[in-house]
Design a protein around this motif. Structure first.
Motif, PDB file in Angstrom:
ATOM      1  N   GLY A   1      14.569 -17.179   3.583  1.00 40.68           N
ATOM      2  CA  GLY A   1      14.902 -17.318   4.987  1.00 40.68           C
ATOM      3  C   GLY A   1      14.536 -18.697   5.508  1.00 40.68           C
ATOM      4  N   LEU A   2      15.090 -19.051   6.658  1.00 37.50           N
ATOM      5  CA  LEU A   2      14.719 -20.316   7.282  1.00 37.50           C
ATOM      6  C   LEU A   2      13.255 -20.266   7.711  1.00 37.50           C
ATOM      7  N   ILE A   3      12.839 -19.112   8.256  1.00 39.47           N
ATOM      8  CA  ILE A   3      11.428 -18.891   8.606  1.00 39.47           C
ATOM      9  C   ILE A   3      10.930 -17.674   7.844  1.00 39.47           C
ATOM     10  N   GLU A   4       9.806 -17.837   7.162  1.00 41.27           N
ATOM     11  CA  GLU A   4       9.151 -16.719   6.484  1.00 41.27           C
ATOM     12  C   GLU A   4       7.702 -16.661   6.969  1.00 41.27           C
ATOM     13  N   ILE A   5       7.369 -15.553   7.593  1.00 45.87           N
ATOM     14  CA  ILE A   5       6.018 -15.363   8.130  1.00 45.87           C
ATOM     15  C   ILE A   5       5.371 -14.200   7.390  1.00 45.87           C
TER      16      ILE A   5
ATOM     17  N   ASN B   1      -1.155  -9.686  15.268  1.00 45.02           N
ATOM     18  CA  ASN B   1      -1.868  -8.832  14.328  1.00 45.02           C
ATOM     19  C   ASN B   1      -1.019  -8.557  13.091  1.00 45.02           C
ATOM     20  N   ASN B   2      -1.288  -9.329  12.021  1.00 49.65           N
ATOM     21  CA  ASN B   2      -0.656  -9.100  10.717  1.00 49.65           C
ATOM     22  C   ASN B   2       0.877  -9.064  10.818  1.00 49.65           C
ATOM     23  N   VAL B   3       1.435 -10.115  11.396  1.00 52.61           N
ATOM     24  CA  VAL B   3       2.881 -10.193  11.615  1.00 52.61           C
ATOM     25  C   VAL B   3       3.594 -10.646  10.344  1.00 52.61           C
ATOM     26  N   ASN B   4       4.661  -9.915  10.003  1.00 54.39           N
ATOM     27  CA  ASN B   4       5.549 -10.303   8.912  1.00 54.39           C
ATOM     28  C   ASN B   4       6.963 -10.380   9.478  1.00 54.39           C
ATOM     29  N   LEU B   5       7.610 -11.515   9.237  1.00 50.60           N
ATOM     30  CA  LEU B   5       8.916 -11.735   9.856  1.00 50.60           C
ATOM     31  C   LEU B   5       9.723 -12.713   9.018  1.00 50.60           C
ATOM     32  N   ASN B   6      11.015 -12.434   8.874  1.00 51.10           N
ATOM     33  CA  ASN B   6      11.922 -13.325   8.154  1.00 51.10           C
ATOM     34  C   ASN B   6      13.127 -13.610   9.041  1.00 51.10           C
ATOM     35  N   ILE B   7      13.362 -14.891   9.330  1.00 51.29           N
ATOM     36  CA  ILE B   7      14.512 -15.302  10.139  1.00 51.29           C
ATOM     37  C   ILE B   7      15.496 -16.034   9.232  1.00 51.29           C
ATOM     38  N   PRO B   8      16.706 -15.493   9.041  1.00 51.00           N
ATOM     39  CA  PRO B   8      17.683 -16.149   8.168  1.00 51.00           C
ATOM     40  C   PRO B   8      18.340 -17.346   8.845  1.00 51.00           C
ATOM     41  N   ARG B   9      19.099 -18.088   8.073  1.00 48.47           N
ATOM     42  CA  ARG B   9      19.851 -19.218   8.618  1.00 48.47           C
ATOM     43  C   ARG B   9      21.108 -18.722   9.341  1.00 48.47           C
ATOM     44  N   GLY B  10      21.580 -19.541  10.275  1.00 43.53           N
ATOM     45  CA  GLY B  10      22.856 -19.271  10.922  1.00 43.53           C
ATOM     46  C   GLY B  10      22.838 -18.127  11.917  1.00 43.53           C
ATOM     47  N   LYS B  11      21.680 -17.842  12.515  1.00 43.49           N
ATOM     48  CA  LYS B  11      21.556 -16.713  13.437  1.00 43.49           C
ATOM     49  C   LYS B  11      20.995 -17.156  14.787  1.00 43.49           C
ATOM     50  N   ILE B  12      21.436 -16.459  15.845  1.00 44.47           N
ATOM     51  CA  ILE B  12      20.799 -16.585  17.155  1.00 44.47           C
ATOM     52  C   ILE B  12      19.962 -15.328  17.351  1.00 44.47           C
TER      53      ILE B  12
END
Length: 231
Positions: free
Chosen positions: A2-6, A20-31
């Motif tokens: 992903g563009l952002i990997e947390i 608190n223990n956040v996990n998140l994946n934001i892909p490319r090309g998205k709003i």
């Protein structure tokens, strides 16, 4: 990737847990809409991605790199509060951005400012708060960045201008870039969202494709949000 990997991200202020223990994946090309009540952790998360705060634990990767000098080069960030030097003319701020950011497109900025009836020869101090916020948004969207992070981009903008602002956001970021919008005005922005992330009490409680969420819940995203966070 992903563009952002947390991964397992936690942020504490003394004894208060903001994230608190956040996990998140934001892909490319998205709003992506980052949505939550006041104090939910939205701004803390945004500041961590922008390397303005240090995590207590966990990791943030942007385009595969840990946050720092290299990641700042590819992020165009609109903070909630105006930071521009109000003693400068708009044209001087454009020149400043052009000198500071290699990916800044001055011609695009001038066109967008003209569309909004903003005079490049005007001093920022002579402009209303809402006009200053428009200038700042134009500057942010005139960069050719990989990631745009907009914290309350419509806060000081009159309703008549919001559609133009949203269309400006929609049409002014490059292919494979992503936009994160944090806002309370969900009904105004939801038409441009590809994904939504709900955050509550420092935790990600939902991440979903926007159209899928509307179909599954048979409701607008604004309605789903109101149901989820009803007092």
């Amino acid at each position: 990737m992903g563009l952002i990997e947390i991964k397992n991200l936690t942020k504490k202020y003394d004894k208060k847990v903001a994230l608190n223990n956040v996990n998140l994946n934001i892909p490319r090309g998205k709003i992506v809409g980052l949505l939550g009540k006041n104090g939910a952790g939205k701004t803390t998360l945004i500041k961590l991605i922008n390397d303005l705060l240090t995590p207590t634990s966990g990791e943030i990767l942007i385009n595969g790199n840990k946050v720092g000098v290299e990641t700042k080069k590819i992020i165009s960030y609109l903070p909630e509060k105006t930071y521009l030097n109000t003693q400068m003319k708009v044209s001087e701020v454009i020149t400043y951005f052009e000198d500071f950011y290699e990916d800044f497109d001055a011609q695009k900025a001038k066109k967008l400012l003209k569309d909004l009836d903003l005079d490049v020869n005007e001093h920022l101090s002579k402009m209303s708060k809402g006009m200053q916020e428009k200038v700042q948004l134009v500057l942010v969207m005139s960069r050719n960045a990989d990631l745009y992070i907009l914290d309350e981009p419509l806060g000081g903008v009159d309703p008549a201008t919001r559609d133009y602002i949203l269309d400006t956001i929609l049409s002014n970021f490059k292919e494979n870039a992503s936009v994160i919008i944090s806002t309370h005005l969900i009904s105004d922005i939801e038409r441009i969202l590809d994904e939504v992330v709900f955050i509550d009490k420092g935790k990600i409680v939902l991440q979903s494709d926007a159209d899928k969420l509307r179909k599954t819940e048979n409701a607008s995203i604004d309605e789903v949000f109101r149901r989820s966070f009803k007092c």
